[in-house]
Design a protein around this motif. Structure first.
Motif, PDB file in Angstrom:
ATOM      1  N   ARG A 252      32.029  30.472  13.079  1.00 52.51           N
ATOM      2  CA  ARG A 252      33.181  29.577  13.263  1.00 52.51           C
ATOM      3  C   ARG A 252      32.789  28.385  14.121  1.00 52.51           C
ATOM      4  O   ARG A 252      33.072  27.240  13.812  1.00 52.51           O
ATOM      5  CB  ARG A 252      34.318  30.371  13.920  1.00 52.51           C
ATOM      6  N   ARG A 256      32.646  24.408  13.302  1.00 59.08           N
ATOM      7  CA  ARG A 256      33.482  23.472  14.055  1.00 59.08           C
ATOM      8  C   ARG A 256      32.675  22.344  14.675  1.00 59.08           C
ATOM      9  O   ARG A 256      33.195  21.283  14.940  1.00 59.08           O
ATOM     10  CB  ARG A 256      34.218  24.209  15.170  1.00 59.08           C
ATOM     11  N   ARG A 258      31.335  22.119  17.745  1.00 54.39           N
ATOM     12  CA  ARG A 258      31.541  21.819  19.179  1.00 54.39           C
ATOM     13  C   ARG A 258      31.313  23.079  19.994  1.00 54.39           C
ATOM     14  O   ARG A 258      31.221  24.157  19.463  1.00 54.39           O
ATOM     15  CB  ARG A 258      32.942  21.267  19.443  1.00 54.39           C
TER      16      ARG A 258
ATOM     17  N   ALA B 117      42.646  25.998  17.447  1.00 53.12           N
ATOM     18  CA  ALA B 117      43.007  26.953  18.506  1.00 53.12           C
ATOM     19  C   ALA B 117      41.846  27.924  18.672  1.00 53.12           C
ATOM     20  O   ALA B 117      40.852  27.835  17.960  1.00 53.12           O
ATOM     21  CB  ALA B 117      44.275  27.686  18.115  1.00 53.12           C
ATOM     22  N   ARG B 118      41.990  28.848  19.598  1.00 56.22           N
ATOM     23  CA  ARG B 118      40.876  29.776  19.813  1.00 56.22           C
ATOM     24  C   ARG B 118      40.612  30.617  18.565  1.00 56.22           C
ATOM     25  O   ARG B 118      39.475  30.806  18.170  1.00 56.22           O
ATOM     26  CB  ARG B 118      41.181  30.678  21.014  1.00 56.22           C
ATOM     27  N   ASP B 119      41.686  31.110  17.949  1.00 61.04           N
ATOM     28  CA  ASP B 119      41.494  32.048  16.838  1.00 61.04           C
ATOM     29  C   ASP B 119      41.797  31.463  15.460  1.00 61.04           C
ATOM     30  O   ASP B 119      41.675  32.170  14.464  1.00 61.04           O
ATOM     31  CB  ASP B 119      42.385  33.282  17.036  1.00 61.04           C
ATOM     32  N   TYR B 120      42.270  30.244  15.430  1.00 58.31           N
ATOM     33  CA  TYR B 120      42.579  29.685  14.111  1.00 58.31           C
ATOM     34  C   TYR B 120      42.421  28.171  14.096  1.00 58.31           C
ATOM     35  O   TYR B 120      42.474  27.516  15.144  1.00 58.31           O
ATOM     36  CB  TYR B 120      43.997  30.083  13.665  1.00 58.31           C
ATOM     37  N   ASP B 121      42.232  27.632  12.915  1.00 58.11           N
ATOM     38  CA  ASP B 121      42.161  26.188  12.698  1.00 58.11           C
ATOM     39  C   ASP B 121      43.178  25.820  11.617  1.00 58.11           C
ATOM     40  O   ASP B 121      43.381  26.584  10.663  1.00 58.11           O
ATOM     41  CB  ASP B 121      40.784  25.769  12.153  1.00 58.11           C
ATOM     42  N   GLN B 164      42.613  28.491   8.712  1.00 55.18           N
ATOM     43  CA  GLN B 164      41.557  29.499   8.844  1.00 55.18           C
ATOM     44  C   GLN B 164      41.852  30.345  10.067  1.00 55.18           C
ATOM     45  O   GLN B 164      42.076  29.807  11.156  1.00 55.18           O
ATOM     46  CB  GLN B 164      40.183  28.840   9.003  1.00 55.18           C
ATOM     47  N   TYR B 166      40.382  33.386  12.435  1.00 53.03           N
ATOM     48  CA  TYR B 166      39.113  34.045  12.737  1.00 53.03           C
ATOM     49  C   TYR B 166      39.347  35.389  13.407  1.00 53.03           C
ATOM     50  O   TYR B 166      40.022  35.461  14.431  1.00 53.03           O
ATOM     51  CB  TYR B 166      38.263  33.168  13.656  1.00 53.03           C
TER      52      TYR B 166
END
Lengths: 258, 387
Positions: A252, A256, A258, B117-121, B164, B166
């Motif tokens: 992930r 991304r 970054r 976000a931490r767990d999703y885009d 997405q 994660y």
């Protein structure tokens, strides 16, 4: 091993390095290579480097990379991201244990790299991924049996001369010859011999300085004597034992950018 | 060689203006993402950054006598900005033929807002969503239509909302919603007089679950509900007409290493509402020889429900003198015996600047390799510089 314990070992190694020169002659090859590994290994490392690649004709190309490295149990995790030049910026490489992936921004997806890449060139340099692991978090002692050949004087510095023979048969090199500083326990010169016993590569370290209570080679030059190519790695910034979130080493994060 | 016509403004763009409700919904989403960015504060901020790429290509088409020279040039500008968890990126493109200033076209290739976000885009905008593990042609890569003028190049961007999520251990769930249908082509190439109708309802969607590095393997499963990207001809009371069949596609891909050998497998099974179901699949492998030569091969089975083709694809790549690269690509149509070879050398002139010299030879038999609308014999030189 906890980061605190690791730090204590590094500091003790440095104390030996600064103050125990008389003990030098009593060390065995395996004790020296253990100290080399302790000095070079780190539970975690964040590094910015300039990589200058030269071909036999002397043409040079410069790349800037940032790398995150973390050792978790028996796994070596590494994320490398190209910062420059523009045509490769954003290209990222992730290694988690034996799995390796590449992210190419133009392709827009993460692609698995087959196992053969591990023995191949690290980002076009004269170092392989295996070489990088040995110089980084994996160390030499796990792959090689070290034998002390003698002590020498090199460029005004007292060094140990070691011969490293592979413990397993599938390693890339027949043997390594290493000259280790008696003061810093950093390799000052490593010669890599191919399976035919011919000298293949020479690694020379310079600009040795202390960072966070450990010795660091500010510059490494790797020459392939058979092809005439050369790679210079200049450390621009390095921090050790920094807490790196495991999510850094995820596909992930690779996507991304970054 | 036939260069199919894809109008600069495709009908979906016009529809976007008329699909008022969806348009408002999308504007609302943009606003929401911007708002989230501003209230999250500048935890991290980067940019704005501007980069890009300039390309100039001169081709000699050897099919014609005398040799026809074709010059093309393009400039891509990449814009990026990130504030807090919200990022914006866009690529603007100016491309055209050299010597004909009127032939240059400006296009917003992609433009996206991202919320990370931490767990999703969440990613919304005109974009490419790239799926599949196979080399070059991916059966599960169904979101974007193929650019039929360059089937082995980038696909055409589409407006999409992509989410997405994660999970642990490199497992991720992806959902895609396509509000505006965009086909690969909106006319029947061989019968342009036949009218082609768009679907009455636009909305398409897809989901995917993927896991990477699970016991040394990468795999994913996908489902797509939407329309074919190429029109099908049918006879109705109005006469002959083209339409886009509604389809359901399920697919899977897989990649792993066996020792030093890379392996991949990818397949997609499509069931149209009308007509026979069909399956596209690809299986391939790659290996790097001790001298650094990368060898890759792939078998690709392509069906459309009406036709079927089998292709052998082959690729070689090697660094030359450290900073240069040599490549060879080849495609062989096992049904017709047609083949294409495409050798290329990329010479690095400086950091971020390359001169690419190449050639393409197509031997077409019995109409084979019709999917590759390139000149049969062509040599080219291309300068690419990134900034």
């Amino acid at each position: 091993m906890s980061i605190r314990l690791k730090s204590v070992i590094v500091i003790l190694t440095m104390l030996f390095a600064f103050g125990c020169g008389t003990e030098a002659a009593d060390l065995t090859g395996s004790e020296i290579i253990d100290r080399v590994d302790t000095m070079m290994q780190s539970e975690s490392k964040i590094l910015k480097e300039r990589m200058i690649i030269s071909n036999a004709a002397g043409q040079q190309r410069t790349r800037e990379i940032q790398a995150w490295n973390k050792r978790a149990s028996d796994k070596d995790n590494m994320l490398v991201r190209f910062l420059a030049p523009a045509d490769v910026a954003g290209t990222s490489f992730l290694m988690v244990g034996d799995d390796m992936w590449l992210y190419l921004p133009a392709l827009g997806k993460v692609r698995r790299i087959a196992g053969h890449a591990r023995k191949g060139s690290f980002m076009g340099s004269d170092l392989s991924y295996e070489d990088m692991e040995e110089l980084g978090s994996l160390g030499f002692a796990s792959s090689y049996e070290a034998k002390l050949i003698g002590t020498e004087e090199a460029s005004g510095e007292a060094v140990y001369a070691l011969e490293l023979l592979p413990k397993a048969k599938d390693l890339t090199y027949l043997k390594l010859c290493m000259w280790v500083s008696q003061k810093t326990y950093l390799p000052r010169r490593i010669e890599y011999y191919d399976q035919d016993g011919k000298l293949l590569k020479v690694l020379i370290t310079s600009n040795i300085h202390a960072v966070q209570d450990r010795w660091v080679a500010g510059e490494m030059q790797i020459s392939n004597v058979q092809t005439g190519t050369k790679t210079t790695l200049e450390v621009k910034d390095v921090t050790f034992q920094e807490e790196i979130d495991d999510s850094i080493f995820s596909t992930r994060n690779l996507e991304r950018g970054r | 060689m036939t260069a199919y016509s894809v109008p600069a403004t495709w009908k979906g763009e016009d529809r976007m203006k008329t699909s008022t409700m969806r348009y408002r919904l999308f504007l609302g989403l943009i606003g929401l993402l911007l708002l989230l960015g501003s209230v999250s504060g500048s935890v991290w901020a980067s940019g704005p950054s501007i980069g890009g790429q300039w390309e100039a290509k001169l081709s000699g088409v050897l099919d014609d006598d005398p040799v026809k020279l074709v010059g093309t040039s393009s400039l891509s500008i990449d814009l990026q900005h990130q504030t807090g968890p919200v990022a914006f990126d866009a690529t603007l493109k100016i491309a055209g033929s050299m010597g004909d200033k009127d032939a240059f076209e400006f296009d917003m290739d992609t433009a996206c807002l991202n919320y990370m976000a931490r767990d999703y885009d969440i990613r919304f905008g005109k974009q490419r969503v790239s799926w599949g593990t196979a080399m070059g042609l991916n059966p599960t890569d169904v979101i974007n239509p193929q650019d039929i003028n360059d089937p082995l190049g980038d696909k055409l961007p589409v407006w999409a909302l992509v989410g997405q999520y994660y999970l642990e251990n490199n497992v991720e769930l992806t959902g895609v919603y396509l509000p505006f249908f965009r086909p690969a082509i909106d006319a029947i190439p061989t019968k342009p007089q036949i009218p082609v109708y768009y679907p009455e309802e636009d909305g398409e969607w897809a989901v995917k679950i993927g896991a990477l590095g699970m016991a040394g393997m990468d795999f994913s499963l996908m489902y797509f509900s939407g329309y074919e990207r190429m029109p099908t001809v049918r006879m109705t009371a109005r006469g002959m007409e083209g339409y886009y069949r509604e389809v359901d596609t399920i697919g899977a891909d897989f990649a792993t290493s066996l020792g030093d050998v890379g392996l991949w497998l990818e397949a997609a099974h499509t069931t149209p509402k009308e007509g026979d179901a069909y399956t596209n699949w690809a299986i391939g492998s790659d290996y790097r020889l001790p001298n650094g030569l990368l060898v890759a091969g792939q078998y690709y089975h392509q069906e459309t429900g009406k036709t079927q083709h089998d292709y052998l694809m082959f690729g070689l790549e090697k660094e030359l003198a450290v900073i240069h690269r040599g490549k060879l690509g080849a495609v062989y149509d096992t049904d017709s015996g047609s083949f294409m070879v495409n050798p290329e050398v990329a010479l690095s002139l400086a950091d971020a600047t390359e001169l690419v010299l190449g050639g393409r030879y197509l031997d077409r038999k019995q109409g084979g390799l019709g999917m590759l609308p390139y000149s049969d014999k062509e040599i080219y030189a291309q300068v690419v510089t990134s900034f």
